[in-house]
Design a protein around this motif. Structure first.
Motif, PDB file in Angstrom:
ATOM      1  N   SER A 186      -2.461   0.043  11.438  1.00 21.68           N
ATOM      2  CA  SER A 186      -3.049  -1.299  11.376  1.00 21.68           C
ATOM      3  C   SER A 186      -2.438  -2.129  10.258  1.00 21.68           C
ATOM      4  CB  SER A 186      -4.563  -1.204  11.202  1.00 21.68           C
ATOM      5  OG  SER A 186      -4.905  -0.651   9.946  1.00 21.68           O
ATOM      6  N   GLN A 187      -2.180  -1.533   9.122  1.00 25.31           N
ATOM      7  CA  GLN A 187      -1.654  -2.287   7.975  1.00 25.31           C
ATOM      8  C   GLN A 187      -0.173  -2.594   8.103  1.00 25.31           C
ATOM      9  OE1 GLN A 187      -2.839   0.393   4.858  1.00 25.31           O
ATOM     10  NE2 GLN A 187      -5.019   0.016   5.258  1.00 25.31           N
ATOM     11  N   ASP A 188       0.500  -1.931   9.025  1.00 25.21           N
ATOM     12  CA  ASP A 188       1.904  -2.258   9.250  1.00 25.21           C
ATOM     13  C   ASP A 188       2.051  -3.682   9.772  1.00 25.21           C
ATOM     14  OD1 ASP A 188       4.736  -1.661   9.490  1.00 25.21           O
ATOM     15  OD2 ASP A 188       4.406  -1.578  11.657  1.00 25.21           O
ATOM     16  N   VAL A 189       1.081  -4.141  10.559  1.00 27.27           N
ATOM     17  CA  VAL A 189       1.131  -5.476  11.153  1.00 27.27           C
ATOM     18  C   VAL A 189       0.571  -6.523  10.197  1.00 27.27           C
ATOM     19  CG1 VAL A 189       0.365  -6.901  13.091  1.00 27.27           C
ATOM     20  CG2 VAL A 189       0.959  -4.489  13.452  1.00 27.27           C
ATOM     21  N   GLU A 190      -0.616  -6.281   9.674  1.00 30.48           N
ATOM     22  CA  GLU A 190      -1.241  -7.208   8.731  1.00 30.48           C
ATOM     23  C   GLU A 190      -2.395  -6.498   8.038  1.00 30.48           C
ATOM     24  OE1 GLU A 190      -4.435  -8.857   8.926  1.00 30.48           O
ATOM     25  OE2 GLU A 190      -5.057  -7.637  10.637  1.00 30.48           O
ATOM     26  N   PHE A 191      -2.770  -7.019   6.862  1.00 30.17           N
ATOM     27  CA  PHE A 191      -3.931  -6.453   6.189  1.00 30.17           C
ATOM     28  C   PHE A 191      -4.845  -7.542   5.640  1.00 30.17           C
ATOM     29  CE2 PHE A 191       0.059  -5.839   3.837  1.00 30.17           C
ATOM     30  CZ  PHE A 191      -0.101  -6.687   2.742  1.00 30.17           C
TER      31      PHE A 191
ATOM     32  N   ALA B 158       2.827  -3.430  -1.415  1.00 26.38           N
ATOM     33  CA  ALA B 158       2.172  -3.279  -2.718  1.00 26.38           C
ATOM     34  C   ALA B 158       2.158  -4.604  -3.475  1.00 26.38           C
ATOM     35  CB  ALA B 158       2.885  -2.208  -3.543  1.00 26.38           C
ATOM     36  N   THR B 159       3.283  -5.315  -3.459  1.00 26.51           N
ATOM     37  CA  THR B 159       3.357  -6.597  -4.160  1.00 26.51           C
ATOM     38  C   THR B 159       2.366  -7.582  -3.572  1.00 26.51           C
ATOM     39  OG1 THR B 159       5.739  -6.209  -4.490  1.00 26.51           O
ATOM     40  CG2 THR B 159       4.911  -8.411  -4.959  1.00 26.51           C
ATOM     41  N   GLN B 160       2.364  -7.702  -2.256  1.00 21.71           N
ATOM     42  CA  GLN B 160       1.471  -8.650  -1.594  1.00 21.71           C
ATOM     43  C   GLN B 160      -0.001  -8.307  -1.831  1.00 21.71           C
ATOM     44  OE1 GLN B 160       3.691  -7.925   2.163  1.00 21.71           O
ATOM     45  NE2 GLN B 160       3.273 -10.080   2.558  1.00 21.71           N
ATOM     46  N   SER B 161      -0.368  -7.064  -1.587  1.00 24.12           N
ATOM     47  CA  SER B 161      -1.785  -6.700  -1.678  1.00 24.12           C
ATOM     48  C   SER B 161      -2.309  -6.826  -3.100  1.00 24.12           C
ATOM     49  CB  SER B 161      -2.016  -5.287  -1.134  1.00 24.12           C
ATOM     50  OG  SER B 161      -1.268  -4.322  -1.845  1.00 24.12           O
ATOM     51  N   HIS B 162      -1.505  -6.455  -4.083  1.00 28.40           N
ATOM     52  CA  HIS B 162      -1.969  -6.571  -5.469  1.00 28.40           C
ATOM     53  C   HIS B 162      -2.008  -8.029  -5.924  1.00 28.40           C
ATOM     54  CE1 HIS B 162      -2.637  -2.477  -6.933  1.00 28.40           C
ATOM     55  NE2 HIS B 162      -1.710  -2.110  -6.066  1.00 28.40           N
TER      56      HIS B 162
ATOM     57  N   ALA C 245      -5.998  -2.445  -2.408  1.00 25.37           N
ATOM     58  CA  ALA C 245      -4.572  -2.675  -2.652  1.00 25.37           C
ATOM     59  C   ALA C 245      -3.838  -1.356  -2.872  1.00 25.37           C
ATOM     60  CB  ALA C 245      -4.391  -3.599  -3.853  1.00 25.37           C
ATOM     61  N   ASP C 246      -4.462  -0.443  -3.605  1.00 23.73           N
ATOM     62  CA  ASP C 246      -3.842   0.859  -3.847  1.00 23.73           C
ATOM     63  C   ASP C 246      -3.688   1.654  -2.546  1.00 23.73           C
ATOM     64  OD1 ASP C 246      -3.599   0.450  -6.580  1.00 23.73           O
ATOM     65  OD2 ASP C 246      -5.482   1.471  -7.070  1.00 23.73           O
ATOM     66  N   VAL C 247      -4.704   1.595  -1.683  1.00 31.25           N
ATOM     67  CA  VAL C 247      -4.660   2.332  -0.422  1.00 31.25           C
ATOM     68  C   VAL C 247      -3.584   1.777   0.498  1.00 31.25           C
ATOM     69  CG1 VAL C 247      -5.936   2.748   1.726  1.00 31.25           C
ATOM     70  CG2 VAL C 247      -7.043   3.151  -0.475  1.00 31.25           C
ATOM     71  N   ILE C 248      -3.470   0.446   0.543  1.00 35.24           N
ATOM     72  CA  ILE C 248      -2.438  -0.180   1.377  1.00 35.24           C
ATOM     73  C   ILE C 248      -1.059   0.295   0.938  1.00 35.24           C
ATOM     74  CG2 ILE C 248      -1.305  -2.382   1.904  1.00 35.24           C
ATOM     75  CD1 ILE C 248      -4.150  -3.639   1.845  1.00 35.24           C
ATOM     76  N   ALA C 249      -0.835   0.315  -0.371  1.00 32.61           N
ATOM     77  CA  ALA C 249       0.454   0.772  -0.889  1.00 32.61           C
ATOM     78  C   ALA C 249       0.656   2.271  -0.634  1.00 32.61           C
ATOM     79  CB  ALA C 249       0.538   0.473  -2.386  1.00 32.61           C
ATOM     80  N   ARG C 250      -0.383   3.065  -0.873  1.00 31.99           N
ATOM     81  CA  ARG C 250      -0.264   4.517  -0.693  1.00 31.99           C
ATOM     82  C   ARG C 250       0.001   4.872   0.765  1.00 31.99           C
ATOM     83  NH1 ARG C 250       1.653   9.195  -2.447  1.00 31.99           N
ATOM     84  NH2 ARG C 250       0.414  10.982  -1.754  1.00 31.99           N
ATOM     85  N   ASN C 251      -0.602   4.141   1.689  1.00 33.41           N
ATOM     86  CA  ASN C 251      -0.374   4.441   3.104  1.00 33.41           C
ATOM     87  C   ASN C 251       1.090   4.278   3.490  1.00 33.41           C
ATOM     88  OD1 ASN C 251      -2.963   5.217   3.741  1.00 33.41           O
ATOM     89  ND2 ASN C 251      -3.593   3.230   4.525  1.00 33.41           N
ATOM     90  N   ARG C 252       1.786   3.375   2.832  1.00 28.89           N
ATOM     91  CA  ARG C 252       3.212   3.211   3.105  1.00 28.89           C
ATOM     92  C   ARG C 252       4.004   4.414   2.593  1.00 28.89           C
ATOM     93  NH1 ARG C 252       4.169  -0.603   6.829  1.00 28.89           N
ATOM     94  NH2 ARG C 252       6.093  -1.399   5.902  1.00 28.89           N
ATOM     95  N   GLU C 253       3.519   5.030   1.535  1.00 31.79           N
ATOM     96  CA  GLU C 253       4.151   6.253   1.038  1.00 31.79           C
ATOM     97  C   GLU C 253       3.878   7.414   1.993  1.00 31.79           C
ATOM     98  OE1 GLU C 253       2.853   7.068  -2.961  1.00 31.79           O
ATOM     99  OE2 GLU C 253       2.699   4.936  -3.418  1.00 31.79           O
ATOM    100  N   ILE C 254       2.613   7.544   2.418  1.00 32.56           N
ATOM    101  CA  ILE C 254       2.242   8.620   3.324  1.00 32.56           C
ATOM    102  C   ILE C 254       3.036   8.531   4.623  1.00 32.56           C
ATOM    103  CG2 ILE C 254       0.332   9.617   4.646  1.00 32.56           C
ATOM    104  CD1 ILE C 254      -1.543   8.540   2.428  1.00 32.56           C
ATOM    105  N   ALA C 255       3.347   7.299   5.029  1.00 36.49           N
ATOM    106  CA  ALA C 255       4.131   7.088   6.250  1.00 36.49           C
ATOM    107  C   ALA C 255       5.600   7.446   6.060  1.00 36.49           C
ATOM    108  CB  ALA C 255       4.006   5.639   6.704  1.00 36.49           C
ATOM    109  N   GLY C 256       6.022   7.674   4.826  1.00 28.03           N
ATOM    110  CA  GLY C 256       7.414   8.001   4.560  1.00 28.03           C
ATOM    111  C   GLY C 256       8.307   6.784   4.433  1.00 28.03           C
ATOM    112  N   LEU C 257       7.702   5.612   4.243  1.00 27.48           N
ATOM    113  CA  LEU C 257       8.470   4.370   4.152  1.00 27.48           C
ATOM    114  C   LEU C 257       8.832   4.006   2.720  1.00 27.48           C
ATOM    115  CD1 LEU C 257       6.387   2.210   6.653  1.00 27.48           C
ATOM    116  CD2 LEU C 257       8.568   3.352   7.111  1.00 27.48           C
TER     117      LEU C 257
END
Length: 294
Positions: free
Chosen positions: A132-137, A206-210, A241-253
C-alpha cells in the motif's frame, strides 16, 4: 514516491469506457452517434436567454483557493528553490548527514545482513504495508490525524507540500551520489514490488514521511494544541514515518542508512523552510492551524 499520486484522480474517467459499447452501431460508413446524453447546458435557454450567450464578469485570477493540494505544492517548491538556492550545499555540509552516507559506502555488508534478516523475519507481516505504501501513504497520515481532505483542506495542502519538497530534495542527492540498490548487491533479496528506477540514498519515502510529520507538528504548534494531545499525535506520526521507511528496508529496496539519511534530510529541510524562504508555506500552516481549533 508519491509526487504523482495526485494524477490518480483521473482514473475516475475510466467509467466512460462503457461508451465503447456504441461501436456496435458502426456501419459501412463509420461511427454513428446514437444519442446526445452528454449535451451541455450551454445549448439551453432560461428566461428567454440562451445560456451560451451568458458570461460572468471575468475574475482577476484563477484564485488561490482553486489550486488543488498537489499543484499548490509546486508553488511552494518554486519559492523554496528561488529563495534558498544554496539549500543542497547547506544540507550536504551537515556532518551527520554526510557521515550516514560515508558509513554506508564503507560497509555495505552489515547493511545487507540486516536486510536479509528483515526479509526472512519481517516481510510476511509487513507485506500489506509494503504494497500500500509503495503507491501512496497520504491516507495513513489522514487516518492517524482522523481528518479528511475536505474537513482539513489546508492540512491536506501541508502534507502535499512536504511530500513534494521531500521528493525533490531526495532525488537531488540520489542523482549526486548514485548509490546502488540493495538488490543490486544481493539479488536474492527479491523485492516483492518493482525496484524504483532511481538510485538508493537517501530514501525518498523516509524523507517525505518525516517531513510530512515535521510540518504537521508545525501546524499543531501554530494552533496552540494542548501539550497532552500534541504529544500523542507527535508520537503516532513519528512511529508512522519510521514504519513507512522501515517497510522499504524490509522490502529489500533500501538500506537502513537510506532511511536514516532521509530522516536527517527531512529535519534539515524543516529548518530551511522559513517564512522568508517559503511564504506560501507559512500562510498555509497558519491557515491549517485554524482547522485544529476546538
Amino acid at each position: 514516491m508519491t509526487g504523482n499520486t495526485g494524477n490518480t484522480g483521473n482514473t475516475g474517467n475510466t467509467g466512460n469506457t462503457g461508451n465503447t459499447g456504441n461501436t456496435g452501431n458502426i456501419g459501412n460508413d463509420g461511427w454513428r452517434i446514437s444519442d446526445r446524453i452528454d449535451l451541455p447546458f450551454v445549448t439551453r435557454t432560461a428566461n428567454g436567454s440562451e445560456l451560451g450567450a451568458l458570461r460572468r464578469t471575468p475574475p482577476t485570477y484563477f484564485g488561490t483557493r482553486q489550486w488543488s493540494a498537489n499543484w499548490f505544492a509546486w508553488r511552494v517548491l518554486h519559492q523554496f528553490v528561488a529563495n534558498k538556492s544554496d539549500w543542497a550545499t547547506e544540507a550536504d555540509a551537515d556532518t551527520d548527514f554526510t557521515k550516514i552516507r560515508t558509513d554506508l559506502v564503507a560497509d555495505y555488508d552489515s547493511q545487507i545482513a540486516n536486510l536479509v534478516l528483515a526479509a526472512r523475519d519481517e516481510r510476511p507481516d509487513a507485506i500489506g504495508g509494503i504494497l500500500s505504501q509503495d503507491v501512496e501513504f497520504f491516507t495513513e497520515f489522514l487516518a492517524v490525524l482522523t481528518v479528511r481532505p475536505g474537513s482539513h483542506p489546508q492540512t491536506w495542502r501541508t502534507l502535499h507540500i512536504a511530500s513534494l519538497i521531500g521528493s525533490f530534495a531526495a532525488l537531488y542527492f540520489k542523482d549526486k551520489y548514485d548509490l546502488p540498490r540493495p538488490s543490486q548487491i544481493c539479488p536474492a533479496l527479491l523485492p516483492p514490488i518493482p525496484v524504483p528506477g532511481h538510485s538508493s540514498w537517501p530514501s525518498g519515502h523516509a524523507t517525505q514521511s518525516h517531513l510530512m510529520k515535521n510540518l504537521i507538528l508545525r501546524v499543531f504548534d501554530a494552533a496552540g494544541m494542548a501539550s497532552a494531545d500534541k504529544d500523542v499525535l507527535s508520537a503516532d506520526l513519528t512511529v508512522l514515518a519510521d514504519v513507512i521507511a522501515r517497510n522499504r528496508e524490509i522490502a529489500g529496496l533500501h538500506y537502513p542508512a537510506d532511511s536514516a539519511g532521509g530522516a536527517k534530510l527531512a529535519d534539515l529541510l524543516d529548518g530551511m523552510l522559513t517564512a522568508s524562504v517559503a511564504p506560501l508555506l507559512d500562510e498555509t500552516i497558519t491557515a491549517a492551524a485554524d482547522e485544529w481549533q476546538p
